[in-house]
Design an enzyme around this catalytic site. Structure first.
Site, PDB file in Angstrom:
ATOM      1  CD  GLU A  17      10.502  12.286  12.053  1.00  0.00           C
ATOM      2  OE1 GLU A  17      11.326  11.857  11.244  1.00  0.00           O
ATOM      3  OE2 GLU A  17       9.519  11.629  12.465  1.00  0.00           O
ATOM      4  CE  LYS A  61      -1.888   2.723   3.094  1.00  0.00           C
ATOM      5  NZ  LYS A  61      -1.997   4.012   2.387  1.00  0.00           N
ATOM      6  CD  GLU A 117      13.182   4.216   7.869  1.00  0.00           C
ATOM      7  OE1 GLU A 117      13.065   5.204   8.650  1.00  0.00           O
ATOM      8  OE2 GLU A 117      13.082   4.285   6.640  1.00  0.00           O
ATOM      9  CB  CYS A 128      12.979   8.999   8.388  1.00  0.00           C
ATOM     10  SG  CYS A 128      13.878   7.971   7.221  1.00  0.00           S
ATOM     11  N   GLY A 187       3.773   3.382  13.800  1.00  0.00           N
ATOM     12  CA  GLY A 187       4.537   2.159  14.033  1.00  0.00           C
ATOM     13  C   GLY A 187       4.173   1.497  15.349  1.00  0.00           C
ATOM     14  N   GLY A 213       7.311   4.801   8.248  1.00  0.00           N
ATOM     15  CA  GLY A 213       6.421   5.917   8.523  1.00  0.00           C
ATOM     16  C   GLY A 213       6.676   6.478   9.904  1.00  0.00           C
ATOM     17  CB  SER A 214       4.643   8.698  11.999  1.00  0.00           C
ATOM     18  OG  SER A 214       3.466   7.971  12.278  1.00  0.00           O
ATOM     19  CB  THR A 215       7.611   7.048  16.205  1.00  0.00           C
ATOM     20  OG1 THR A 215       8.925   7.190  15.635  1.00  0.00           O
ATOM     21  CG2 THR A 215       7.717   6.244  17.486  1.00  0.00           C
ATOM     22  CD  GLU A 216       0.127   9.422  16.424  1.00  0.00           C
ATOM     23  OE1 GLU A 216      -1.050   9.469  16.812  1.00  0.00           O
ATOM     24  OE2 GLU A 216       0.693  10.371  15.822  1.00  0.00           O
TER      25      GLU A 216
END
Length: 780
Positions: free
Chosen positions: A394, A190, A264, A298, A247, A242-245
């Site tokens: 970030e 996706k 990542e 990133c 993830g 993508g974002s840590t949130e």
């Protein structure tokens, strides 16, 4: 105006790239795209616009995949998997090679389409992104060819779900699809909803080369589509960038499902400038670090750490340089910066900047910025507190935050003062200083006198909340394979009969924390019985405070990781020597406490001694690599200890299971908190007497007895625990993984393993290490 006037004024002159072919490609599809499922195009039920962020114009309508279409894509990949995975490596290599060739043949179309869809300058898509995309497919074609020789004890995973971000749409696609296909997996990918067009063009070239139907499926849509993919029971692995949130959410959603994950995530990378650096070159490095791709990277060097003695001079150079940065149409080959990907992202970046201004922070911004489109001016905050929001969070935009340091020790502390750990960049003319600092930075990639250099041969990924797993290089391939079955076909027979217990003065084994015996904080003890129901001893009931004390002791013992592999090996050999001297005592304990026959007890102790010797041997032999990258760099892939590991031992094989887990962990320099066999812990509590006499530094191995579920919960919640190896009851795995998501600690969960044969000796060593890639330039 003549040539002389041009040279005298040096006025900017546009050099536009034609988008004619890209527009024709969009027109051929009536600017309306479906989903690529099972080698065919399927129309979505609903559509949403893909916008050009530089102009706000609609490029095309993109399909929103329904739940049924996600199901269909996964079913197609599942159906294609048996035949694709059984193809020879050579056959898969030919398909990957064909994909690489087609990407090269259509390289300018890909580049222009990416620029239109994403807003990044054509120079970047043309000269950086697309060549790297082709490189990844070529490189992994080679790995497909040699898979059987290089990974003889591994096999493909199955159906892979892949989710890529909008900042490098096609490049991230190649990072994920190439290794997945090379190792024999099928996939559903996706792309980001903002930037789906190049993924859909890639689907067309999959058709052109005759890739078997269902091997690659591409579905588009918003976050709900990605969530449906991650939750699908037939998806064996999720690869997410993508974002840590997000993830963390994925990790919680997949907890207990046995899905393999590689994540990542975000970063707040330090860009460290020492006083002896070539400042003019370093300024150009800054431009590449934070204003490349408008700072939407990133691993962007968003935290500038500059030595105090040169700070003012250096800031002046940066200000002078960024005044000359040209912002404009991304299709102009002469511009330096294009547009942010969307109005939403512009608002996010602007929010950070406005809050920093409200704090009263000094700042400087480029004034010449287009007003139409999602353009954001290069921004510098030169003197920022390390605790400030813009120094910790970030921003993902063209905003540089500056701090100063005096000594290189202070620089290391500032660099590591973040919950992230993706990349770092060091600038100095002193190679000794660079190679002293680089291993001490908690980051998966460290560049020396360069920045944002990537190659398919070198793994990329993070520490801490920047995620786990690697993409690229040999280390990245492990994310797309799994060990062949490790289940034990036979084991010891446990005798359910009473035995003659030794007569000794009553004693209760204590905890072992910081190299000393410690009473449990609870003040309670737990009876230990053998299979016949005889009480064979008591152990302390561990609590949260005992875990806390053990973690503190492990954290204080930093010297073990700093020892050479040879020095650690000597300690491990000493452990084996002392265990050998007391072999009969440990055999008797196994007979009394675990229901072993004398023969089986003797075999377990012998296997334990053999295993200690094995990992002592590997302590100075499990080396890294020097990657063969395409740029002029010596790229060192160094193995580093993960840090502090929680080790939860299996109920069976109480001595051998513990030895097989603890020894590879400490051989690689980790410190461990050990939870012994829940039913038969006495072999492990006896073992701390071996540690006491074997020169193991206090805090290297800590032992806490008690209930696995409650103690593992405390390990999972502790932010100073870097990873957990869990080989106990699988029913606790879901809770463990959900709690571990908060700090993004690594987890390794197995419920069954062949402890007698131990077929994955190197896998334990690999799990005990992080790979740090250090890029060192060479050549005059």
């Amino acid at each position: 105006m003549n040539v002389i006037d041009i040279f005298l004024t040096m006025e900017y002159g546009p050099a536009p790239e034609s988008d004619k072919n890209a527009q024709e490609f969009l027109d051929q599809h009536d600017r309306r795209f479906g989903l690529f499922i099972n080698g065919e195009w399927t129309e979505g039920e609903n559509h949403f616009p893909s916008l050009n962020p530089a102009t706000g114009e609609t490029l095309a309508q993109i399909s929103e995949a329904s739940t049924a279409q996600v199901e269909a894509a996964v079913a197609a990949a599942k159906s294609a998997y048996p035949s694709w995975s059984q193809l020879s490596g050579h056959e898969r290599a030919k398909y990957l090679y064909a994909l690489a060739r087609q990407i090269q043949k259509h390289s300018r179309l890909f580049a222009v389409l990416e620029t239109l869809d994403n807003g990044k300058p054509i120079r970047e898509t043309r000269d950086i992104d697309i060549p790297l995309v082709a490189r990844h497919f070529y490189h992994h074609a080679g790995w497909a060819q040699v898979m059987e020789q290089e990974f003889p004890n591994f096999e493909s995973i199955g159906v892979i779900g892949q989710i890529v971000p909008w900042n490098f749409p096609l490049l991230m696609l190649s990072w994920k699809i190439a290794p997945a296909l090379a190792m024999g997996n099928t996939l559903v990918l996706k792309p980001a909803e903002q930037t789906s067009l190049t993924a859909l063009l890639f689907a067309e070239i999959c058709q052109e080369i005759g890739l078997p139907k269902g091997v690659v499926n591409i579905i588009t849509g918003h976050g709900s589509v990605g969530e449906a993919l991650t939750l699908h029971p037939d998806v064996q692995k999720i690869a997410f960038t993508g974002s840590t949130e997000v993830g963390k959410k994925i990790r919680r959603n997949t907890a207990g499902s046995s899905k393999k994950l590689s994540l990542e995530l975000g970063g707040k990378s330090p860009f460290i400038v020492f006083e002896d650096a070539d400042l003019d070159s370093t300024v150009e490095g800054i431009v590449d670090a934070i204003w490349f791709n408008q700072g939407q990277v990133c691993c962007a060097g968003s935290r500038l750490l500059v030595q105090e003695s040169i700070a003012e001079k250096f800031y002046v150079k940066i200000k002078n340089r960024i005044q000359k940065l040209v912002l404009g149409s991304p299709l102009d080959k002469g511009i330096d910066m294009g547009a942010l990907v969307s109005e939403e992202q512009w608002n996010t970046v602007n929010g950070f900047v406005e809050r920093a201004k409200a704090e009263g922070l000094e700042y400087w911004q480029v004034e010449n910025c287009p007003t139409k489109g999602c353009y954001f001016p290069p921004t510098l905050f030169p003197y920022v507190s390390p605790a400030s929001e813009i120094a910790q969070e970030e921003i993902f935009g063209p905003v540089l935050v500056g701090m100063t340091f005096r000594s290189h020790q202070e620089a290391i502390k500032l660099a590591n003062n973040t919950r992230y750990g993706l990349a770092a960049s060091l600038w100095t003319e002193n190679i000794n200083l660079a190679l002293d600092v680089a291993p001490k930075i908690k980051a998966g990639t460290v560049w020396i006198n360069t920045t944002n250099v990537f190659d398919a041969a070198s793994g990329f990924g993070g520490y801490r909340e920047s995620g786990f797993g690697r993409e690229g290089g040999k280390e990245g391939l492990y994310e797309y394979i799994k060990p062949k079955s490790t289940k034990s076909s036979s084991g010891f027979t446990i005798h359910n009969k009473e035995v003659n217990l030794r007569s000794y003065i009553d004693r209760t084994p204590k905890m072992y924390i910081g190299g000393k015996q410690a009473r449990p904080d609870s003040g309670y003890s737990i009876k230990v019985s053998n299979p016949a129901g005889q009480t064979v001893g008591e152990v302390g009931e561990g609590t949260r405070k005992d875990i806390r004390n053990a973690v503190e002791a492990a954290h204080a013992q930093s010297g073990w990781a700093g020892m050479t592999g040879h020095a650690r090996a000597q300690v491990l050999y000493f452990i084996a020597e002392n265990l050998s001297a007391r072999a009969e005592e440990f055999e008797q304990r196994l007979v009394e406490a675990s229901g072993y026959s004398g023969k089986d007890a003797k075999l377990e102790v012998e296997k334990s001694l053999e295993r200690i010797f094995t990992y002592a041997a590997y302590a100075d032999k499990f080396d890294g690599r020097v990657h063969s990258t395409t740029s002029r760099h010596v790229t060192l892939a160094m193995h580093e200890p993960v840090g502090i590991l929680g080790v939860v031992c299996p109920k069976e094989y109480p001595l051998l299971g513990m030895i097989s887990l603890v020894l590879p962990a400490i051989a690689m320099g980790n410190r461990v908190i050990v939870l012994p066999s829940e039913t038969s812990p006495l072999s492990t509590t006896d073992f701390y007497q071996i540690l006491d006499t074997s020169d193991v530094p206090g805090g290297t191995v800590n032992i806490i007895t008690g209930d696995h579920k409650s103690l593992t919960t405390e390990l999972a919640k502790h932010f100073d625990v870097d990873g957990i190896w869990y080989f106990s009851d699988k029913q606790n795995a879901e809770t463990l993984e959900k709690l571990a998501a908060d700090s993004m600690k690594r987890t390794w969960i197995e419920s069954e393993y062949d402890w007698l044969q131990n077929p994955l000796q190197k896998e334990f060593l690999r799990k005990a290490t992080e790979v740090k890639n250090i890029w060192i330039p060479y050549g005059a």
